[in-house]
Design a protein around this motif. Structure first.
Motif, mmCIF file in Angstrom:
data_model
loop_
_atom_site.group_PDB
_atom_site.id
_atom_site.type_symbol
_atom_site.label_atom_id
_atom_site.label_comp_id
_atom_site.label_asym_id
_atom_site.label_seq_id
_atom_site.Cartn_x
_atom_site.Cartn_y
_atom_site.Cartn_z
ATOM 1 N N ARG A 8 85.056 56.694 16.752
ATOM 2 C CA ARG A 8 84.639 56.383 15.387
ATOM 3 C C ARG A 8 83.389 55.507 15.329
ATOM 4 O O ARG A 8 82.840 55.287 14.256
ATOM 5 N N GLY A 49 89.239 56.846 21.914
ATOM 6 C CA GLY A 49 88.303 56.136 21.057
ATOM 7 C C GLY A 49 87.120 55.582 21.829
ATOM 8 O O GLY A 49 86.864 55.948 22.978
ATOM 9 N N SER A 61 90.287 63.054 24.205
ATOM 10 C CA SER A 61 90.761 62.825 22.837
ATOM 11 C C SER A 61 91.839 61.754 22.865
ATOM 12 O O SER A 61 92.707 61.748 23.750
ATOM 13 N N ASP A 65 84.776 60.589 23.844
ATOM 14 C CA ASP A 65 86.019 60.932 23.174
ATOM 15 C C ASP A 65 85.700 61.596 21.835
ATOM 16 O O ASP A 65 84.858 61.110 21.074
ATOM 17 N N ARG A 66 86.373 62.697 21.563
ATOM 18 C CA ARG A 66 86.115 63.430 20.318
ATOM 19 C C ARG A 66 86.467 62.608 19.083
ATOM 20 O O ARG A 66 85.959 62.878 17.992
ATOM 21 N N GLU A 67 87.329 61.614 19.239
ATOM 22 C CA GLU A 67 87.774 60.802 18.111
ATOM 23 C C GLU A 67 87.089 59.439 18.062
ATOM 24 O O GLU A 67 87.554 58.524 17.388
#
Length: 223
Positions: free
Chosen positions: A162, A188, A185, A158-160
């Protein structure tokens, strides 16, 4: 099919991905790594987890693939590679890496930062890992392990995310052969395990890979 959870996870976290794979016709094996879930131990490390993965994989094999989340990806590849002190190499043609880090040194750095280790503490921690594994920390990158094992890989990220940067997925996919990158996206690092679109694409990849393998066997036999 072996399904491997990530660090601080447990087998139950992987059921949302495991069930669609089972419905596709595979026998799916989930287990708790040492010192995780219901395993009953209190401490562990990369090598102990990889050794457990290798033993379980051989017991239930032959394996069509491994599906692994986060640090479980590196654990699985260490088991597949079979470098000492592993008991043996685990034969697996392909692996699905979901939200997987690339470099162990980055993982240890983030671990040290999280727990407030100073530079001496981090060096001691990394030195212990090197003693346990019998080789430098720099050997432990997913890129190097994929090259050593020859496994095909589906890299899902996922690009997001964290917890594990999306840069890891880009690096893995761009620097290894037979790797595909699948991006999302909004899920998480952990919720990606429970997203139906992700599970469907993983099953599609596995089935497609099986079809290609069968076609190759048929072609060789026919020849």
């Amino acid at each position: 099919m072996l399904v491997v959870h990530g660090w601080t996870g447990e087998a139950s976290f992987m059921t949302a991905i495991a069930e669609p794979i089972r419905r596709a016709g595979y026998r799916v094996v989930l287990f708790d790594l040492p010192a995780h879930g219901l395993s009953g131990e209190h401490s562990t490390n990369l090598i102990e987890c990889a050794r457990a993965t290798a033993i379980i994989g051989r017991h239930f094999g032959p394996l069509s693939a491994i599906v692994a989340h986060s640090f479980g990806g590196m654990i699985s590849l260490v088991a597949v590679e079979g470098h000492a002190p592993m008991p043996h190499a685990l034969a697996v043609p392909r692996i699905v890496l979901v939200a997987c880090p690339n470099r162990l040194s980055k993982v240890t750095g983030e671990f040290g930062e999280h727990w407030g280790l100073d530079s001496a503490g981090r060096r001691a921690f990394e030195a212990r890992l090197e003693r346990v594994s019998g080789r430098p920390l720099s050997c432990f990158t997913v890129v190097k392990l994929l090259r050593a094992t020859g496994c095909a890989a589906l890299v899902v990220h996922d690009r997001e995310d964290r917890e594990v940067s999306f840069d890891c997925a880009e690096e893995i996919a761009s620097k290894t052969e037979n790797s595909e990158l699948l991006t999302y996206s909004g899920f998480g690092h952990r919720n990606i395990l429970f997203a139906p679109p992700v599970a469907r694409m993983i099953v599609s990849y596995l089935l497609r890979a099986e079809d290609i393998a069968e076609q190759r066997v048929y072609t060789v036999s026919a020849a």
